[in-house]
Design a protein around this motif. Structure first.
Motif, PDB file in Angstrom:
ATOM      1  N   ASP A  91       0.812  -1.213   0.000  1.00 59.13           N
ATOM      2  CA  ASP A  91       0.000   0.000   0.000  1.00 59.13           C
ATOM      3  C   ASP A  91       0.850   1.270   0.000  1.00 59.13           C
ATOM      4  OD1 ASP A  91       0.959  -0.187   2.576  1.00 59.13           O
ATOM      5  OD2 ASP A  91      -0.998  -0.046   3.545  1.00 59.13           O
ATOM      6  N   GLY A  92       2.134   1.129  -0.237  1.00 56.81           N
ATOM      7  CA  GLY A  92       3.036   2.277  -0.292  1.00 56.81           C
ATOM      8  C   GLY A  92       3.910   2.376   0.939  1.00 56.81           C
ATOM      9  N   GLY A  93       5.015   2.994   0.803  1.00 55.72           N
ATOM     10  CA  GLY A  93       5.942   3.155   1.910  1.00 55.72           C
ATOM     11  C   GLY A  93       7.063   2.134   1.865  1.00 55.72           C
ATOM     12  N   VAL A  94       8.223   2.559   2.336  1.00 58.54           N
ATOM     13  CA  VAL A  94       9.410   1.704   2.323  1.00 58.54           C
ATOM     14  C   VAL A  94       9.584   1.029   3.675  1.00 58.54           C
ATOM     15  CG1 VAL A  94      11.918   1.694   2.040  1.00 58.54           C
ATOM     16  CG2 VAL A  94      10.527   3.175   0.599  1.00 58.54           C
ATOM     17  N   LEU A  95       9.758  -0.291   3.650  1.00 57.35           N
ATOM     18  CA  LEU A  95      10.010  -1.065   4.866  1.00 57.35           C
ATOM     19  C   LEU A  95      11.507  -1.185   5.147  1.00 57.35           C
ATOM     20  CD1 LEU A  95       7.515  -4.009   4.258  1.00 57.35           C
ATOM     21  CD2 LEU A  95       7.296  -2.219   5.982  1.00 57.35           C
ATOM     22  N   ILE A  96      12.270  -1.488   4.100  1.00 57.85           N
ATOM     23  CA  ILE A  96      13.708  -1.742   4.231  1.00 57.85           C
ATOM     24  C   ILE A  96      14.411  -1.127   3.022  1.00 57.85           C
ATOM     25  CG2 ILE A  96      15.500  -3.528   4.375  1.00 57.85           C
ATOM     26  CD1 ILE A  96      13.213  -5.446   5.327  1.00 57.85           C
ATOM     27  N   GLU A  97      15.561  -0.499   3.259  1.00 53.65           N
ATOM     28  CA  GLU A  97      16.402   0.008   2.170  1.00 53.65           C
ATOM     29  C   GLU A  97      17.805  -0.536   2.364  1.00 53.65           C
ATOM     30  OE1 GLU A  97      15.248   4.237   0.544  1.00 53.65           O
ATOM     31  OE2 GLU A  97      15.561   4.335   2.713  1.00 53.65           O
ATOM     32  N   GLY A  98      18.481  -0.771   1.268  1.00 53.13           N
ATOM     33  CA  GLY A  98      19.849  -1.253   1.343  1.00 53.13           C
ATOM     34  C   GLY A  98      20.472  -1.281  -0.037  1.00 53.13           C
ATOM     35  N   LYS A  99      21.594  -1.980  -0.149  1.00 52.57           N
ATOM     36  CA  LYS A  99      22.303  -2.109  -1.419  1.00 52.57           C
ATOM     37  C   LYS A  99      22.786  -3.542  -1.584  1.00 52.57           C
ATOM     38  CE  LYS A  99      23.968   2.604  -1.668  1.00 52.57           C
ATOM     39  NZ  LYS A  99      25.135   3.458  -1.842  1.00 52.57           N
ATOM     40  N   MET A 100      22.958  -3.934  -2.823  1.00 54.77           N
ATOM     41  CA  MET A 100      23.564  -5.234  -3.122  1.00 54.77           C
ATOM     42  C   MET A 100      24.995  -5.230  -2.580  1.00 54.77           C
ATOM     43  SD  MET A 100      21.905  -7.511  -5.126  1.00 54.77           S
ATOM     44  CE  MET A 100      20.284  -7.590  -5.833  1.00 54.77           C
ATOM     45  N   ASP A 101      25.413  -6.335  -1.980  1.00 57.54           N
ATOM     46  CA  ASP A 101      26.771  -6.418  -1.434  1.00 57.54           C
ATOM     47  C   ASP A 101      27.783  -6.728  -2.540  1.00 57.54           C
ATOM     48  OD1 ASP A 101      26.651  -9.188  -1.915  1.00 57.54           O
ATOM     49  OD2 ASP A 101      26.331  -9.698   0.183  1.00 57.54           O
ATOM     50  N   GLN A 102      29.025  -6.977  -2.149  1.00 57.36           N
ATOM     51  CA  GLN A 102      30.096  -7.226  -3.128  1.00 57.36           C
ATOM     52  C   GLN A 102      29.847  -8.477  -3.953  1.00 57.36           C
ATOM     53  OE1 GLN A 102      30.500  -7.317   0.196  1.00 57.36           O
ATOM     54  NE2 GLN A 102      31.306  -9.334   0.688  1.00 57.36           N
ATOM     55  N   ASP A 103      28.984  -9.376  -3.479  1.00 55.32           N
ATOM     56  CA  ASP A 103      28.639 -10.590  -4.218  1.00 55.32           C
ATOM     57  C   ASP A 103      27.340 -10.425  -5.012  1.00 55.32           C
ATOM     58  OD1 ASP A 103      30.876 -12.039  -3.224  1.00 55.32           O
ATOM     59  OD2 ASP A 103      29.781 -12.419  -1.358  1.00 55.32           O
ATOM     60  N   SER A 104      26.854  -9.178  -5.113  1.00 57.87           N
ATOM     61  CA  SER A 104      25.593  -8.865  -5.804  1.00 57.87           C
ATOM     62  C   SER A 104      24.407  -9.567  -5.153  1.00 57.87           C
ATOM     63  CB  SER A 104      25.675  -9.204  -7.303  1.00 57.87           C
ATOM     64  OG  SER A 104      26.669  -8.429  -7.934  1.00 57.87           O
ATOM     65  N   GLU A 105      24.414  -9.596  -3.808  1.00 61.68           N
ATOM     66  CA  GLU A 105      23.312 -10.190  -3.047  1.00 61.68           C
ATOM     67  C   GLU A 105      22.780  -9.182  -2.035  1.00 61.68           C
ATOM     68  OE1 GLU A 105      24.535 -14.895  -3.101  1.00 61.68           O
ATOM     69  OE2 GLU A 105      24.808 -13.787  -1.242  1.00 61.68           O
ATOM     70  N   ALA A 144       6.033  -9.501   7.486  1.00 61.46           N
ATOM     71  CA  ALA A 144       4.841 -10.261   7.832  1.00 61.46           C
ATOM     72  C   ALA A 144       3.693  -9.991   6.859  1.00 61.46           C
ATOM     73  CB  ALA A 144       4.398  -9.923   9.251  1.00 61.46           C
ATOM     74  N   ASN A 145       3.638  -8.784   6.310  1.00 60.56           N
ATOM     75  CA  ASN A 145       2.548  -8.395   5.408  1.00 60.56           C
ATOM     76  C   ASN A 145       3.023  -8.380   3.956  1.00 60.56           C
ATOM     77  OD1 ASN A 145       0.679  -7.974   7.556  1.00 60.56           O
ATOM     78  ND2 ASN A 145       1.724  -6.050   8.015  1.00 60.56           N
ATOM     79  N   ALA A 146       2.074  -8.164   3.051  1.00 60.60           N
ATOM     80  CA  ALA A 146       2.371  -8.148   1.615  1.00 60.60           C
ATOM     81  C   ALA A 146       3.422  -7.084   1.289  1.00 60.60           C
ATOM     82  CB  ALA A 146       1.099  -7.883   0.826  1.00 60.60           C
ATOM     83  N   TYR A 147       4.329  -7.436   0.376  1.00 63.82           N
ATOM     84  CA  TYR A 147       5.436  -6.535   0.045  1.00 63.82           C
ATOM     85  C   TYR A 147       5.920  -6.759  -1.389  1.00 63.82           C
ATOM     86  CZ  TYR A 147       8.428 -10.626   0.663  1.00 63.82           C
ATOM     87  OH  TYR A 147       9.006 -11.863   0.538  1.00 63.82           O
ATOM     88  N   ASN A 148       6.700  -5.807  -1.873  1.00 67.17           N
ATOM     89  CA  ASN A 148       7.393  -5.888  -3.155  1.00 67.17           C
ATOM     90  C   ASN A 148       8.870  -5.630  -2.908  1.00 67.17           C
ATOM     91  OD1 ASN A 148       5.061  -6.204  -4.785  1.00 67.17           O
ATOM     92  ND2 ASN A 148       4.714  -4.012  -4.723  1.00 67.17           N
ATOM     93  N   VAL A 149       9.726  -6.230  -3.716  1.00 68.82           N
ATOM     94  CA  VAL A 149      11.158  -5.967  -3.675  1.00 68.82           C
ATOM     95  C   VAL A 149      11.498  -5.195  -4.947  1.00 68.82           C
ATOM     96  CG1 VAL A 149      13.471  -6.965  -3.659  1.00 68.82           C
ATOM     97  CG2 VAL A 149      11.619  -8.077  -2.383  1.00 68.82           C
ATOM     98  N   VAL A 150      12.245  -4.093  -4.799  1.00 68.09           N
ATOM     99  CA  VAL A 150      12.616  -3.266  -5.946  1.00 68.09           C
ATOM    100  C   VAL A 150      14.134  -3.238  -6.094  1.00 68.09           C
ATOM    101  CG1 VAL A 150      12.473  -0.984  -7.008  1.00 68.09           C
ATOM    102  CG2 VAL A 150      10.564  -1.836  -5.613  1.00 68.09           C
ATOM    103  N   PHE A 151      14.608  -3.697  -7.251  1.00 62.28           N
ATOM    104  CA  PHE A 151      16.007  -3.615  -7.671  1.00 62.28           C
ATOM    105  C   PHE A 151      16.081  -2.325  -8.469  1.00 62.28           C
ATOM    106  CE2 PHE A 151      19.153  -4.326 -11.019  1.00 62.28           C
ATOM    107  CZ  PHE A 151      20.196  -4.992 -10.394  1.00 62.28           C
ATOM    108  N   ASP A 152      16.835  -1.337  -7.989  1.00 63.82           N
ATOM    109  CA  ASP A 152      16.824  -0.007  -8.596  1.00 63.82           C
ATOM    110  C   ASP A 152      18.226   0.419  -9.010  1.00 63.82           C
ATOM    111  OD1 ASP A 152      16.416   2.573  -9.401  1.00 63.82           O
ATOM    112  OD2 ASP A 152      15.489   3.250  -7.527  1.00 63.82           O
ATOM    113  N   ALA A 153      18.575   0.113 -10.257  1.00 67.79           N
ATOM    114  CA  ALA A 153      19.884   0.479 -10.795  1.00 67.79           C
ATOM    115  C   ALA A 153      19.798   1.752 -11.631  1.00 67.79           C
ATOM    116  CB  ALA A 153      20.440  -0.666 -11.631  1.00 67.79           C
ATOM    117  N   GLY A 154      18.728   2.525 -11.444  1.00 69.32           N
ATOM    118  CA  GLY A 154      18.564   3.782 -12.173  1.00 69.32           C
ATOM    119  C   GLY A 154      17.492   3.673 -13.237  1.00 69.32           C
ATOM    120  N   GLU A 155      17.235   4.811 -13.858  1.00 74.34           N
ATOM    121  CA  GLU A 155      16.174   4.902 -14.858  1.00 74.34           C
ATOM    122  C   GLU A 155      16.328   3.852 -15.957  1.00 74.34           C
ATOM    123  OE1 GLU A 155      14.392   8.123 -18.004  1.00 74.34           O
ATOM    124  OE2 GLU A 155      15.464   8.855 -16.250  1.00 74.34           O
ATOM    125  N   GLY A 156      15.264   3.094 -16.184  1.00 75.67           N
ATOM    126  CA  GLY A 156      15.274   2.052 -17.206  1.00 75.67           C
ATOM    127  C   GLY A 156      15.926   0.757 -16.753  1.00 75.67           C
TER     128      GLY A 156
END
Length: 108
Positions: free
Chosen positions: A63-77, A84-96
């Motif tokens: 329903d909107g809002g960020v639960l967790i923010e971070g970055k891929m580590d040196q192993d790209s993980e 506990a509730n419904a969520y989406n994961v966003v991989f954001d390497a920039g526009e497009g």
């Protein structure tokens, strides 16, 4: 004849220059899986084989809002505690270069 050949070479060179950027483009790749211990791990990269190390990651509420923010580590993980509730994961390497994964599709 010479003039026609010069025009043909110029046209071909122009077309190659226009499409050179597309040839260098790379497609983002990201997949996530449930570790079975209450955590999720996502692996990322690009179709040209380059690393996703440092790529921004977000876990968002449906329903909107960020639960967790971070970055891929040196192993790209990127690992996080499964919400506990419904969520989406966003991989954001920039526009497009963004991928959104529905949490309900992430399985063991």
């Amino acid at each position: 004849m010479f003039n026609r050949s010069v025009r043909l070479v110029f046209t071909l060179a122009s077309v190659l220059i226009l499409f050179a950027g597309q040839a260098l483009a790379h497609t983002p790749l990201c997949s996530c899986y449930d570790n079975g211990d209450g955590t999720i791990t996502c692996e990322g990269g690009f179709s040209d084989g380059s690393s996703a190390s440092g790529v921004r990651m977000r876990v968002e509420k449906k329903d909107g809002g960020v639960l967790i923010e971070g970055k891929m580590d040196q192993d790209s993980e990127f690992s996080f505690d499964k919400p506990a509730n419904a969520y989406n994961v966003v991989f954001d390497a920039g526009e497009g270069h963004q991928i959104e994964i529905d949490g309900s599709e992430i399985v063991e």
